[in-house]
Design an enzyme around this catalytic site. Structure first.
Site, PDB file in Angstrom:
ATOM      1  N   ARG A 116       0.867  -1.178   0.000  1.00  0.00           N
ATOM      2  CA  ARG A 116       0.000   0.000   0.000  1.00  0.00           C
ATOM      3  C   ARG A 116       0.902   1.225   0.000  1.00  0.00           C
ATOM      4  NH1 ARG A 116      -2.273   1.014   5.523  1.00  0.00           N
ATOM      5  NH2 ARG A 116      -0.943   2.852   5.414  1.00  0.00           N
ATOM      6  N   HIS A 118      -3.555   4.750   4.536  1.00  0.00           N
ATOM      7  CA  HIS A 118      -4.662   3.797   4.535  1.00  0.00           C
ATOM      8  C   HIS A 118      -5.882   4.364   3.806  1.00  0.00           C
ATOM      9  CE1 HIS A 118      -7.676   0.960   5.822  1.00  0.00           C
ATOM     10  NE2 HIS A 118      -8.336   1.923   6.428  1.00  0.00           N
ATOM     11  N   TYR A 127       3.262   5.760  11.697  1.00  0.00           N
ATOM     12  CA  TYR A 127       3.561   4.382  12.116  1.00  0.00           C
ATOM     13  C   TYR A 127       4.459   3.589  11.182  1.00  0.00           C
ATOM     14  CZ  TYR A 127      -0.481   3.807   9.016  1.00  0.00           C
ATOM     15  OH  TYR A 127      -1.333   3.857   7.948  1.00  0.00           O
TER      16      TYR A 127
HETATM   17  C1  LIG Z   1     -14.558  -5.676  11.030  1.00  0.00           C
HETATM   18  C2  LIG Z   1     -13.834  -4.388  10.836  1.00  0.00           C
HETATM   19  N1  LIG Z   1     -12.987  -3.991  11.776  1.00  0.00           N
HETATM   20  C3  LIG Z   1     -12.319  -2.827  11.649  1.00  0.00           C
HETATM   21  C4  LIG Z   1     -12.503  -2.045  10.545  1.00  0.00           C
HETATM   22  C5  LIG Z   1     -11.746  -0.718  10.392  1.00  0.00           C
HETATM   23  N2  LIG Z   1     -10.766  -0.900   9.309  1.00  0.00           N
HETATM   24  C6  LIG Z   1     -11.059  -0.524   8.059  1.00  0.00           C
HETATM   25  S1  LIG Z   1      -9.872  -1.031   6.992  1.00  0.00           S
HETATM   26  C7  LIG Z   1      -8.965  -1.720   8.212  1.00  0.00           C
HETATM   27  C8  LIG Z   1      -7.695  -2.422   7.865  1.00  0.00           C
HETATM   28  C9  LIG Z   1      -7.901  -3.446   6.812  1.00  0.00           C
HETATM   29  O1  LIG Z   1      -6.688  -4.053   6.516  1.00  0.00           O
HETATM   30  P1  LIG Z   1      -6.574  -5.039   5.290  1.00  0.00           P
HETATM   31  O2  LIG Z   1      -7.573  -6.134   5.428  1.00  0.00           O
HETATM   32  O3  LIG Z   1      -5.151  -5.459   5.202  1.00  0.00           O
HETATM   33  O4  LIG Z   1      -6.992  -4.190   4.026  1.00  0.00           O
HETATM   34  P2  LIG Z   1      -6.264  -2.890   3.448  1.00  0.00           P
HETATM   35  O5  LIG Z   1      -6.800  -1.705   4.187  1.00  0.00           O
HETATM   36  O6  LIG Z   1      -4.800  -3.063   3.636  1.00  0.00           O
HETATM   37  O7  LIG Z   1      -6.646  -2.855   2.009  1.00  0.00           O
HETATM   38  C10 LIG Z   1      -9.578  -1.566   9.434  1.00  0.00           C
HETATM   39  C11 LIG Z   1      -9.024  -2.037  10.709  1.00  0.00           C
HETATM   40  C12 LIG Z   1     -13.424  -2.493   9.594  1.00  0.00           C
HETATM   41  N3  LIG Z   1     -13.698  -1.781   8.504  1.00  0.00           N
HETATM   42  N4  LIG Z   1     -14.057  -3.678   9.758  1.00  0.00           N
END
Ligand SMILES: Cc1ncc(C[n+]2csc(CCOP(=O)(O)OP(=O)(O)O)c2C)c(N)n1
Ligand SMILES: Cc1ncc(C[n+]2csc(CCOP(=O)(O)OP(=O)(O)O)c2C)c(N)n1
Ligand SMILES: [Mg+2]
Ligand SMILES: [Mg+2]
Lengths: 356, 321, 321, 356
Positions: free
Chosen positions: D257, D261, D270
Site C-alpha cells: 500500500r 490507509h 507508524y
Molecule cells: C470488522 C472491521 N474492523 C475494523 C474495521 C476498520 N478498518 C477498516 S480497513 C482496516 C484495515 C484493513 O486491513 P486489510 O484487510 O489489510 O486491508 P487494506 O486496508 O490493507 O486494504 C480496518 C481495521 C473495519 N472496517 N471492519
C-alpha cells in the site's frame, strides 16, 4: 521469476503405547511406577464416574450429560502433565480433566444436574467454568496466557476443545493471537471424530486438524489420543515450550466418542455401529492395563480392589452432590453483577415473595 | 386434517416448501441424517437428498453468511441455528449483512432467507439453550421477527417467512414443541406476517404475549375479561390491533420471557404510551423474566413468568377503576 | 484546569488510569503507534510501552475474548473497538461471556473490562461508522452501558468504568469528539455510574437524552421550561431521577439517535408508563432515528434527529394542558 | 509407535515479470498483444482514476477514500481473468477490479461521495456491494459459489480481501466451508503489508498468508502481487480449477500500500518512509511498461496519447458523478425492506414534510 517452493511444513504424529500394551521405550516419558499407576487409576476413575453419571441421568437424578467414554486417555494424559497453578479452560466433555486435577466430583455432578454452584472452582485450582458455547473459550485462554506473561507468572493456559470447535471463528482468532503474541498456551483438541452427527471429514477438508496450527505460525502435532503416554508426553513438551517462551501448541488427540453425543442423543441415527466396534479395540484403558500387567505392576486383584475403592468414592460424591440444599431465588440475582440495581432489588423481592 | 404438535407442523411446512420450490434449501448443524436435535427436520434429508438438505460445520456466523450468499444468488435458504443462544455469534452477519443487503445494493440483491432457531425457557436444558433475546432482532431495520405459538400458526408463519422477500428470524418456542397438539390443515397455507391474532377476546384488559407465553397467559386469563393478543410477528408488529384493543379495554399487560429491561415488551408499552395513552385507565404493566443471567435448570422456574405472576398482574390491573 | 475536547479528556483519563494502576492495559486495532484512528490513545504507547498499550490483529471477537481472559486473570483491560458497527462480531463474547462470567463461576471470576468504542452519526463517515445500537447492550444483564456527553463526564465516567468490577461498554459520541470543549479538572476523578445528570433544569417537560443528542436537545430546549436529563449511564439507568422529574413536569420526551423501534428510549417510556403514568399529562413522545438501514453521508442528516424535530416535539408536548 | 511425519506441505510462489520488465517466458500466460496492451491500459486507468479520486477528496468533492496506489497489478491482473458472469465480492480497496470489469466509474466515485446509489450494480455484472466490515464477505462468496453449483452455473465466486481480513473469524469459517463443500471460489488476498497501522508481521505469525489455505484443505499460492502477469496466471489457474470441480483457491498477492490507509490516515505516524521507498522500485506499472517497450509494443508517444485519452474519460466520469441529483429522504426508506410497515410509512411522511 519462477514458480518456487518458499515454505515447507510437516506434521508429526506421536504414538507410544499400542493397543496391545507395548511401548516404544525411546519415547516412554520418565514417569515413576507410582505415576504410571496413578495414570491408570485416573483413567479408571473417569470411566466409572462417567458410567455413574449416565445411570444417574437415566434415573432422573442428573440432566442431559455428555459422556467421556473412550476419551479418557486424552483427558487424563493431558491434565496429568499440568501444574496445579496452570489455568484450565474446559469445554463440556472433560470429566477426566476435572478428576485428574482433583476438582470435587460432587460439584461436577451438581453442575450437570442444572445447578450453577457446581461451577464454583476451589481456590487452589484455576479452572474456568464449563463452556457450552463451542469454541468461544480459546480466547479466554489467550487472555489469561497474556495476563500470566504480563505478571511473570509461569502458569500456562490450557484449553480443551473438540474437532467441531475447530470450525468456529473464535478458534481462529484465538490461535492467531497466540501466534502473534507468542502466548504460553496449549490447545488440546479431542478429535473424537464427531460433532454430534457431523463427522470429522465433514467438519473440515484438512487432512489433519493438527495442520491448522500452520495457519497461525504455532506448533502443531497429532497424537494417538487413546494412548495416555503419548498424550502426556506431547502435553508435557508443549507446556515446557510454553513456559520457556516458545509459544503456543495445538495438539490434536485422535480419539473416539464411544457414546452418544449426550444422553439426549441417539447416535444410531447417523453413524455406523461398525465404526464404533473398530474403535473398541483401541480402548485407552485396556492398553494401559496391559502395559502395567506386562510390567508386573498390576493384576486382577489390584483391579478389583481399585474398582471397589473408586466406586465407594463415587457413592460419596453422589451423596454429597445430592445432600446440598436447593438453590434459592437470590442465587439467581447475586452474581449478575457486583451491586444490584434498584430494579433488580425490586425483582428479587417480588421473586422471593411471590414464587409458587 | 391430522393432529400435529409444533415439531410436526414445522416439519410439514418445511417438507412442503422443499417440495414446492426448488429454490428452498435447508441446512444447519445436524439437520440432515440426524434430523435436527429436536427432530424438526426429520425425514427431509432422506426425501430431498444432500443438495437440498445438508449439514454444516459448527460455525454459526458461517451458516448465516452462507445463507446470505445463497439468498442473493436467488435461492431461498432456510438455515437452522441449533439454539438461539448460538445466534449471538451470527449477529454480525444478520445485522450487517442480511438486514442491509437490499439497501446496500439499492435493490439489486435481496436476502430472502429464514433463520429458524429454538428459543425460550422451560425445558430444563443447559446454559444458552433457553435464551429469549428476540429484542435484539426487533431493533434491526431490515429484519423481520416471527414467533409462532401453536402448531397451526407455526406452519403458516413458517411458509409465510419462506415466501417473504426479506430476511426473517423464526423463533420456535422449545417449551411448546411437544406440549401443544392440534389439527393442522394438510395443504400448504400462509399465516400472514405482521398480523397479530386475538387468542382470546375480552374487553377489560389487553394482554400481549408471544411464543410460549401465549399458552401461559391463556391459562392465567381463562376466567377473566381479558383480550389476549398473540403477536405472532414481532417485527413489524401489528400496531393497529394493539391500539384498537387498548382503546376498548383501557388496560395493558405485556408478558415476556426475556429479561425486563430493554425487552420487546418495552417497545409495545412505549408505543401505547405514545399513541394510545389517552385510553389508558391504569399503568402499563410488564410481567417478564428478571434482569439476571439466564439461570440453569434448577433455578429457571423462578425466572420464567409463571401463571401466578401473570394472574396477579391481571388482578392488579383490573382493580383500577 | 485545562480546556479539553472530548478526545483529549478521554485520553487524559486513559493516561491517568494507566499511570495509577498497573492492572490497566489498553489495546485494540491501531491504538498503539497510530494512537487510534481518532487519536484518543495518542501518546499512551510512547509513555507506557507495548506491554501496556498494544495493537491487536483485526479480530473484534478476539479483542473482546482476550479482554475477558485478561480481566478474569485480575487485570483491567480497556479494549477499543474501532467503531460500534464492528462490535457486532463481538456480541457473542460480550453477551455469552463478559456479561456472565461472574454468574457462571459463582463469583470466583469477575470481568472488570471496559470496551470503548466511537458511536453515533453526524460525521459523514462510511458505512458502519455511524451506528447507534446501544439498545442491544442495554438488554444484557451483567453489562453496564455508559455514554458520556461532555469532556468532563467523559473523563469521570471513563475512570468510573475502569474502576467498576463488572464489564462496561463505554460509547464515545463521535460527533462530539471535537465539537465540545470545556474546562476539565486535571486530577483523576470519578463520575459515578448509574446516575443521570440534570443538564438543564425545568418544570414543564422532561427531556431525556444521551450522548450526542444531549448537545442537540440542549440547543433545542434552550428557551423552554424543559428539564433536560443527560442519562450518562443507560444500564443500569437512573430511574429515580427520571420518575422524580416526570412527577414534577407531567410530560416526557425522549430523544435518541437509534432507530425508533426497540431502541433504548422504549425502555424509558415503558418504565414511566409503568411507574409514573399517574403524573403524565400528555403522551410520551420519542424523537428518534428512523427505522431504516443507517444511511450513508448524503442522507444521514435526514435520519439524525435534528434540532427542528426536537423543537417540534417540545412544542407539541407543551401544548397539552 | 513412533514420532512420524504424517503429512507434508509446501507453498509455492509465482513470479513471471520482474521489476526490470523481464519475463520468465515459460510461465508467460498465452495472452495476445492486444490483451497485454489492455492490461497495461487498465493499470494506468486505475492509477489515474485513483489519483483523481484523491484530488477530488482534497477539494471536498469526495468523502474519505482508500487509495489503490501500488496495488494495481493485483487488482487488474486478477479481474482480467474473470468471465463477465463470475461473481465479484469486493472489499473496499478495489478500484482496479471495478475498472477492469467496466463498472461505471461515475458510480464508484458516487459511492465514495457518500451516496448508496453508487452501489447499484449494472445488470450485466454480478458485483456485490463494497464491503466495509472487513472479512465478513467471504461467506457471501461461499454462498453464491454453492448456489452456482446448485444451478450448474459455471460462474465462480471471486472474493477480494486484505491481509488484515485474514485475522477475522469469518475468513476462517468461509474458507473452511469452501474446503468442505469443494466450492468454486477464489479468494484473492492483497497482502499490502499493512492493515491501517498494523503490519503484516503483527497480523499473524504465519510465515506466509498463503499457507493459511492448509488449514482448510484448499489450494494456496503466493504470487508477486506487483506482477500483473503472475497474478493473472495464478487467477486463471484457480478459476479453471474452480470451474472443473477442483475446489477453492486462496491466492496471496504480495504487494504494498503505497498510500496512506485512506485520506483520513497519516501513515508517517507508524511506518518507515524507507520501506515505502524500497517498494517504489517494484512498481507494477513500470515493469509492465518496460516489458511492452522491450517487445516494441509501446513507446513514449503511446503513453502520452493514452494518458490524455484516459484523463478525458475521467473528466467525463466526474462530470457524470456530480451531475446526479441529490438523494431524497425516500431513498433512505425504500430499500430497507420490500414493503414498508405502517410505522415506516409514517416516518417517511414526517421526514419528507419536516426536514429542514
Ligand atoms: C470488522 C472491521 N474492523 C475494523 C474495521 C476498520 N478498518 C477498516 S480497513 C482496516 C484495515 C484493513 O486491513 P486489510 O484487510 O489489510 O486491508 P487494506 O486496508 O490493507 O486494504 C480496518 C481495521 C473495519 N472496517 N471492519
Ligand atoms: C456455538 C455452539 N454451536 C452449537 C452448539 C451445540 N452443540 C453442542 S456440542 C456440539 C458438537 C461439538 O462437537 P465437538 O467440538 O467435536 O465436541 P464433542 O461434542 O465431540 O466433544 C454442538 C453442535 C454449541 N454448544 N455451541
Ligand atoms: Mg467431537
Ligand atoms: Mg492490508
Amino acid at each position: 521469476m519462477a514458480r518456487e517452493t518458499i515454505v515447507q511444513f510437516q506434521i508429526e504424529r506421536l504414538e507410544i503405547l499400542n493397543p496391545l500394551g507395548e511401548v516404544d521405550s525411546e519415547l516412554l516419558p520418565p514417569l515413576s511406577d507410582t505415576q504410571l499407576l496413578r495414570l491408570y487409576e485416573l483413567l479408571l476413575l473417569t470411566r466409572l464416574a462417567d458410567e455413574r453419571a449416565l445411570s444417574l441421568q437415566r434415573e432422573g437424578r442428573l440432566g442431559t450429560f455428555p459422556s467421556s467414554l473412550g476419551q479418557e486417555a486424552a483427558q487424563v494424559g493431558s491434565a496429568f502433565a499440568l501444574n496445579s497453578r496452570d489455568w484450565i479452560f474446559p469445554s463440556f466433555r472433560e470429566l477426566g480433566v476435572f478428576l485428574s486435577v482433583d476438582y470435587p466430583l460432587a460439584n461436577y455432578y451438581r453442575y450437570w444436574s442444572g445447578d450453577e454452584r457446581g461451577l464454583l472452582c476451589p481456590p487452589e485450582l484455576n479452572i474456568f467454568p464449563i463452556n457450552i458455547a463451542v469454541g468461544t473459550h480459546l480466547l479466554h485462554a489467550a487472555g489469561v496466557a497474556m495476563g500470566a506473561r504480563y505478571r511473570s507468572d509461569p502458569a500456562v493456559a490450557v484449553v480443551y476443545l473438540g474437532d467441531g470447535a475447530t470450525s468456529k471463528g473464535d478458534f481462529h482468532e484465538a490461535l492467531n493471537m497466540a501466534g502473534i503474541y507468542r502466548l504460553p498456551l496449549v490447545a488440546i483438541c479431542q478429535n473424537n471424530q464427531w460433532a454430534i452427527s457431523v463427522s470429522r471429514t465433514r467438519q473440515t477438508a484438512a487432512e489433519t486438524l493438527a495442520q491448522k496450527a500452520l495457519a497461525f505460525g504455532i506448533h502443531g502435532i497429532q497424537v494417538d489420543g487413546n494412548d495416555v503416554l503419548a498424550v502426556y508426553r506431547a502435553t508435557a513438551e508443549a507446556l515446557e515450550r510454553a513456559r520457556t517462551g516458545g509459544g503456543a501448541t495445538f495438539i490434536e488427540c485422535e480419539t473416539y466418542r464411544m457414546s452418544d453425543h449426550t444422553t439426549a442423543d441417539d447416535a444410531r441415527r447417523y453413524r455406523d455401529p461398525d465404526e464404533v466396534e473398530r474403535w473398541r479395540d483401541k480402548d485407552p484403558l485396556l492398553r494401559m492395563r496391559r502395559f502395567l500387567e506386562n510390567r508386573k505392576l498390576w493384576n486382577e486383584s489390584n483391579q478389583t480392589q481399585l474398582e471397589d475403592r473408586l466406586r465407594q468414592r463415587l457413592d460419596l460424591a453422589v451423596t454429597e452432590a445430592e445432600a446440598v440444599e436447593a438453590p434459592v431465588a437470590e442465587d439467581m440475582f447475586r452474581y449478575t453483577c457486583h451491586q444490584l440495581s434498584s430494579r433488580q432489588l425490586e425483582q428479587l423481592k417480588e421473586c422471593d415473595d411471590g414464587h409458587p | 386434517m391430522a393432529i400435529l404438535n409444533l415439531v410436526q407442523a414445522i416439519n410439514q411446512g418445511l417438507q412442503q416448501a422443499l417440495a414446492e420450490d426448488d429454490r428452498v434449501l435447508v441446512f444447519g448443524e445436524d439437520v440432515a441424517a440426524d434430523g435436527g436435535v429436536f427432530r424438526v427436520t426429520e425425514g427431509l434429508y432422506e426425501q430431498f437428498g444432500e443438495t437440498r438438505v445438508f449439514d454444516t460445520p459448527l460455525a454459526e456466523s458461517g451458516i448465516v453468511g452462507l445463507a446470505v450468499g445463497l439468498a442473493a444468488y436467488g435461492l431461498r435458504p432456510v438455515a437452522e441455528i441449533q439454539f438461539l443462544g448460538f445466534t449471538y455469534a451470527a449477529i454480525d452477519q444478520i445485522y450487517t449483512h442480511a438486514a442491509r443487503l437490499r439497501a446496500r445494493s439499492r435493490g439489486r440483491y435481496t436476502c430472502p432467507l429464514v433463520i429458524r432457531t429454538p428459543y425460550g425457557g422451560g425445558v430444563k436444558a443447559p446454559e444458552l439453550h433457553e435464551e429469549s433475546s428476540e429484542a435484539f432482532f426487533c431493533h434491526m431495520p431490515g429484519i423481520k421477527v416471527v414467533v409462532p405459538s401453536t402448531p397451526s400458526n407455526a406452519k403458516g408463519l413458517l411458509l409465510a417467512a419462506i415466501a417473504d422477500p426479506d430476511p426473517v428470524i423464526y423463533l420456535e418456542p422449545t417449551r411448546l414443541y411437544r406440549l401443544l397438539k392440534e389439527e393442522v390443515a394438510e395443504e400448504a397455507y400462509i399465516t400472514p406476517l405482521g398480523q397479530a391474532r386475538i387468542a382470546q377476546a375480552g374487553d377489560q384488559l389487553t394482554l400481549i404475549a408471544w411464543g410460549s407465553m401465549v399458552e401461559r397467559s391463556l391459562k392465567a386469563a381463562h376466567n377473566y375479561p381479558v383480550e389476549v393478543i398473540d403477536l405472532q410477528t414481532l417485527s413489524p408488529f401489528d400496531r393497529e390491533t394493539i391500539l384498537a384493543s387498548v382503546k376498548k379495554t383501557g388496560r395493558l399487560l405485556i408478558v415476556q420471557e426475556a429479561p425486563k429491561t430493554g425487552g420487546f415488551g418495552a417497545e409495545l408499552a412505549a408505543t401505547v404510551a405514545e399513541e394510545g395513552i389517552m385510553s389508558l385507565r391504569a399503568p402499563i404493566l410488564r410481567v417478564t423474566g428478571y434482569d439476571v443471567v439466564t439461570p440453569l435448570p434448577l433455578l429457571e422456574d423462578y425466572n420464567l413468568p409463571s401463571e401466578q405472576r401473570i394472574l396477579s398482574a391481571i388482578e392488579k390491573l383490573l382493580s383500577y377503576p
